[in-house]
Design a protein around this motif. Structure first.
Motif, PDB file in Angstrom:
ATOM      1  N   ARG A 188      10.033   0.392  11.363  1.00 12.56           N
ATOM      2  CA  ARG A 188       8.912   1.258  10.994  1.00 12.56           C
ATOM      3  C   ARG A 188       9.328   2.184   9.859  1.00 12.56           C
ATOM      4  N   VAL A 217       2.026  -2.462   4.677  1.00 10.45           N
ATOM      5  CA  VAL A 217       0.707  -3.079   4.485  1.00 10.45           C
ATOM      6  C   VAL A 217      -0.383  -2.080   4.853  1.00 10.45           C
ATOM      7  N   THR A 218      -0.196  -1.394   5.967  1.00  9.56           N
ATOM      8  CA  THR A 218      -1.135  -0.351   6.383  1.00  9.56           C
ATOM      9  C   THR A 218      -0.345   0.888   6.797  1.00  9.56           C
ATOM     10  N   TRP A 219      -1.029   2.042   6.712  1.00 10.19           N
ATOM     11  CA  TRP A 219      -0.398   3.318   7.060  1.00 10.19           C
ATOM     12  C   TRP A 219      -1.286   4.072   8.044  1.00 10.19           C
ATOM     13  N   ARG A 220      -0.627   4.833   8.905  1.00 15.67           N
ATOM     14  CA  ARG A 220      -1.339   5.670   9.874  1.00 15.67           C
ATOM     15  C   ARG A 220      -0.872   7.111   9.686  1.00 15.67           C
ATOM     16  N   LYS A 221      -1.821   8.006   9.444  1.00 14.89           N
ATOM     17  CA  LYS A 221      -1.478   9.410   9.232  1.00 14.89           C
ATOM     18  C   LYS A 221      -1.516  10.151  10.561  1.00 14.89           C
ATOM     19  N   ASP A 245       4.134  -2.305   9.598  1.00 18.18           N
ATOM     20  CA  ASP A 245       3.955  -3.677   9.106  1.00 18.18           C
ATOM     21  C   ASP A 245       4.419  -3.818   7.654  1.00 18.18           C
ATOM     22  N   ALA A 287       0.850  -1.202   0.000  1.00 24.06           N
ATOM     23  CA  ALA A 287       0.000   0.000   0.000  1.00 24.06           C
ATOM     24  C   ALA A 287       0.875   1.238   0.000  1.00 24.06           C
ATOM     25  N   THR A 291       3.260  10.111   7.746  1.00 22.31           N
ATOM     26  CA  THR A 291       2.563   8.833   7.846  1.00 22.31           C
ATOM     27  C   THR A 291       3.560   7.765   8.266  1.00 22.31           C
ATOM     28  N   SER A 321       4.171   3.359   8.885  1.00 21.12           N
ATOM     29  CA  SER A 321       3.740   1.973   8.737  1.00 21.12           C
ATOM     30  C   SER A 321       4.632   1.104   9.608  1.00 21.12           C
TER      31      SER A 321
END
Length: 423
Positions: A263, A284-288, A281, A242, A277, A279
């Motif tokens: 990370r 695979v996924t992101w956090r803003k 993992d 992603a 942002t 990630s």
């Protein structure tokens, strides 16, 4: 570590080596760089906005647009206990002639150095010898690594060898229109065209585990085919699950950092606002995270534990007018801290909550727990003799500072470090 465009690398290499190792014909260039900075600092004191040319476009004044409740930066320099004088070492290599042009380390013990007898004003000279050396003991001793004969052929550009280390065994030497690559510590080399960088070379410009930001469908480090947007990619060609939820416009001011905890951090600055942002993992996924007004640089400690924003570009040492602000990541929120000294030139993140800081007049020290402390071995941040041109932290937490007279290595934990000057 940021994804690197080779054109920018060569430009940065010329800027750094001009004042650092004083090659023939470039001393005047170094003086002009310093003179321009002095004039620019005088101008910044009287303006209300600053525009910096760069991929991110216009920079607004650091400190403007805050929430009005930020703490007032009031740290005062304090002297740490006197340290022993730093060890000073001259880089000498048996059988090698010429000027020291570039000096780079990958950890506290392993480093590479390049030398040449070339006149930068005499492009295409046939009387030019280039040499490479390697140390495995922190610069105490150096051993010559024999370069292929092609390294001494005339070039059409004034650049010397450009060293792009991947680790203590793998190194890319960029020269002219080709790469010379070793994967065995300099015992042997393979030759590659500049438009077909091998994996080792791409790894030298990527994050720890092989991520980089670049234009899709273009394998070159230096892309002459512009693209509207870059993408997060792997050097091995594997698909990234992603993309970070950010506008990765090719001309945007952005950075990619990977700490020792794996990370991934991608930051983009849009005008006076920076968005990060993360990630944890493998993309695979992101956090803003919340956008921060006034931030210009993202710093991550080598072990990945500490994450910071600062109101300056930490890689180039660009100094913005106004207070030098600092934000620490606490959970998923940015929490403003007491600021850096107003005469800070550059800052980088070490482990244990420490920022290594250089001053506009050279020297440096540490910012820790909201306070700045001079490092006597560096002469304090007001040391005469010129400003630091670069500061960075290696994966093993070694601090590297480059000065007009050479580089300085700071080894040890936190602020309890031993310093070695190499020139």
């Amino acid at each position: 570590m940021r994804e690197t465009d080779l054109d920018d690398v060569f430009a940065e290499f010329e800027r750094r080596t001009a004042p650092t190792f004083r090659p023939p014909g470039l001393a005047a260039a170094g003086r002009r760089v310093r003179d321009r900075r002095v004039r620019r600092r005088g101008l910044l004191a009287g303006v209300v906005a600053l525009l910096l040319a760069g991929p991110g476009g216009a920079y607004a004044l650091a400190g403007r647009g805050g929430d009005g409740n930020r703490p007032t930066p009031t740290p005062s320099p304090t002297a740490s206990p006197p340290d022993d004088r730093p060890v000073r070492r001259t880089v000498t290599v048996p059988g090698v002639r010429g000027e020291l042009r570039q000096l780079t380390f990958v950890d506290a013990r392993h480093g590479w150095a390049s030398f040449d007898t070339c006149d930068p004003e005499d492009v295409g000279s046939t009387d030019c010898r280039r040499d490479l050396a390697r140390t495995t003991d922190g610069g105490v001793t150096w051993r010559r690594m024999v370069l292929p004969a092609v390294a001494n052929e005339p070039t059409t550009t004034p650049e010397s060898l450009l060293l792009l280390p991947t680790d203590d065994q793998q190194l890319t030497v960029a020269i002219g229109d080709r790469y010379l690559v070793t994967t065995d510590g300099g015992a042997s080399f393979t030759e590659h065209q500049i438009d077909a960088p091998p994996r080792v070379t791409r790894l030298a410009t990527a994050s720890r585990s092989g991520y980089l930001l670049r234009c899709p469908d273009d394998d070159r480090l230096s892309s002459h085919i512009p693209c509207a947007r870059q993408r997060l990619m792997r050097v091995d060609g594997a698909a990234v699950p992603a993309q970070p939820p950010l506008d990765l416009a090719a001309n945007a001011d952005k950075s990619l950092v990977e700490g020792g905890d794996d990370r991934l951090w991608v930051a983009v600055r849009n005008g006076n606002r920076m968005t990060v942002t993360v990630s944890d993992d493998g993309a695979v996924t992101w956090r803003k995270l919340p956008t921060v007004a006034g931030a210009a640089g993202l710093l991550v400690s080598p072990d990945g534990t500490d994450v910071w924003l600062v109101s300056m570009n930490p890689e180039s040492g660009t100094r913005l007018a106004g207070p030098k602000r600092v934000w620490a990541l606490r959970g998923d929120r940015w929490q403003e801290q007491p600021g850096l000294p107003d005469d800070t030139f550059a800052a980088v993140a070490a482990n244990d909550g420490v920022l290594a800081v250089t001053g506009v007049s050279g020297g440096g020290g540490y910012w820790v727990d909201g306070r700045y402390v001079d490092e006597p071995a560096l002469g304090g941040r007001r040391r005469d003799g010129g400003e630091a041109f670069i500061a960075r932290v290696l994966p093993d937490d070694t601090i590297v500072m480059s000065y007009p007279t050479g580089i300085v290595l700071g080894t040890g934990p936190g602020v309890d470090r031993s310093w070695t000057w190499l020139s």
